[in-house]
Design an enzyme around this catalytic site. Structure first.
Site, PDB file in Angstrom:
ATOM      1  N   ASN A   1       0.875  -1.165   0.000  1.00 25.69           N
ATOM      2  CA  ASN A   1       0.000   0.000   0.000  1.00 25.69           C
ATOM      3  C   ASN A   1       0.916   1.220   0.000  1.00 25.69           C
ATOM      4  O   ASN A   1       1.552   1.512   1.016  1.00 25.69           O
ATOM      5  CB  ASN A   1      -0.918   0.011   1.231  1.00 25.69           C
ATOM      6  CG  ASN A   1      -1.815   1.223   1.277  1.00 25.69           C
ATOM      7  OD1 ASN A   1      -1.649   2.175   0.528  1.00 25.69           O
ATOM      8  ND2 ASN A   1      -2.770   1.204   2.185  1.00 25.69           N
TER       9      ASN A   1
ATOM     10  N   ALA B   1       0.438   4.230   0.350  1.00 27.94           N
ATOM     11  CA  ALA B   1       0.084   5.262   1.323  1.00 27.94           C
ATOM     12  C   ALA B   1       0.576   4.921   2.727  1.00 27.94           C
ATOM     13  O   ALA B   1       0.470   5.740   3.636  1.00 27.94           O
ATOM     14  CB  ALA B   1      -1.435   5.471   1.339  1.00 27.94           C
ATOM     15  N   CYS B   2       1.122   3.734   2.914  1.00 20.65           N
ATOM     16  CA  CYS B   2       1.551   3.254   4.226  1.00 20.65           C
ATOM     17  C   CYS B   2       3.068   3.371   4.360  1.00 20.65           C
ATOM     18  O   CYS B   2       3.814   2.813   3.554  1.00 20.65           O
ATOM     19  CB  CYS B   2       1.112   1.795   4.390  1.00 20.65           C
ATOM     20  SG  CYS B   2       1.796   0.976   5.850  1.00 20.65           S
ATOM     21  N   GLY B   3       3.529   4.088   5.392  1.00 18.58           N
ATOM     22  CA  GLY B   3       4.961   4.259   5.613  1.00 18.58           C
ATOM     23  C   GLY B   3       5.685   2.950   5.847  1.00 18.58           C
ATOM     24  O   GLY B   3       6.798   2.751   5.346  1.00 18.58           O
TER      25      GLY B   3
ATOM     26  N   ARG C   1       6.040   1.336   2.489  1.00 19.47           N
ATOM     27  CA  ARG C   1       7.067   2.027   1.688  1.00 19.47           C
ATOM     28  C   ARG C   1       8.467   1.663   2.175  1.00 19.47           C
ATOM     29  O   ARG C   1       9.367   1.411   1.365  1.00 19.47           O
ATOM     30  CB  ARG C   1       6.868   3.546   1.731  1.00 19.47           C
ATOM     31  CG  ARG C   1       5.684   4.044   0.958  1.00 19.47           C
ATOM     32  CD  ARG C   1       5.688   5.558   0.815  1.00 19.47           C
ATOM     33  NE  ARG C   1       5.820   6.275   2.075  1.00 19.47           N
ATOM     34  CZ  ARG C   1       4.802   6.648   2.850  1.00 19.47           C
ATOM     35  NH1 ARG C   1       3.560   6.364   2.492  1.00 19.47           N
ATOM     36  NH2 ARG C   1       5.024   7.318   3.969  1.00 19.47           N
TER      37      ARG C   1
END
Length: 132
Positions: free
Chosen positions: A8, A10-12, A15
């Site tokens: 995802n 949008a997820c740190g 990432r």
């Protein structure tokens, strides 16, 4: 060695995990699971291979987990998987699969359990250094 990440962007944590894989020399297959959700068999295989139940692999924060009544301990894993298939945001992330195993990489450095040792340290988005 090959790697697949259920990601995802949008997820740190997701990432960071993807960046760790790339830092380690992988160009993993990236599956944005919110756009291309896994089917039931894939979910069940991910959970089994990671040694998790569906409840353990469910994301509660920022999802309809409680609204759907999934927090009740009487709710079965089968019902949780059914909900994940309808609402993929309920699938915790990121899952990573390599020849060395499958892990839910929370925190992101859990991925180090299933890849070769890092040749050089890696700095996460928050500045934390791992792999030293």
């Amino acid at each position: 060695m090959h790697a697949t990440i259920y990601h995802n962007p949008a997820c740190g944590t997701s990432r960071n995990t993807l960046a760790i894989l790339r830092h380690a020399g992988f160009e993993p297959t990236v599956i944005e699971y919110l756009k291309n959700p896994p089917d039931r068999d894939t979910l069940l295989r991910l959970f089994a291979d990671a040694g998790l139940t569906a409840r353990q692999a469910a994301r509660q924060k920022g999802t309809p987990f409680e609204e759907l009544g999934l927090g009740d301990p009487a709710v079965s894993d089968e019902a949780i998987v059914d909900a994940m298939l309808v609402h993929p945001i309920l699938i915790n992330r990121p899952f990573v699969v390599t020849e060395r195993g499958t892990r839910l990489c929370r925190p992101s450095e859990v991925v180090l359990e299933i890849i070769p040792p890092l040749a050089t340290p890696f700095t996460k988005e928050d500045g934390e250094i791992i792999g030293v």
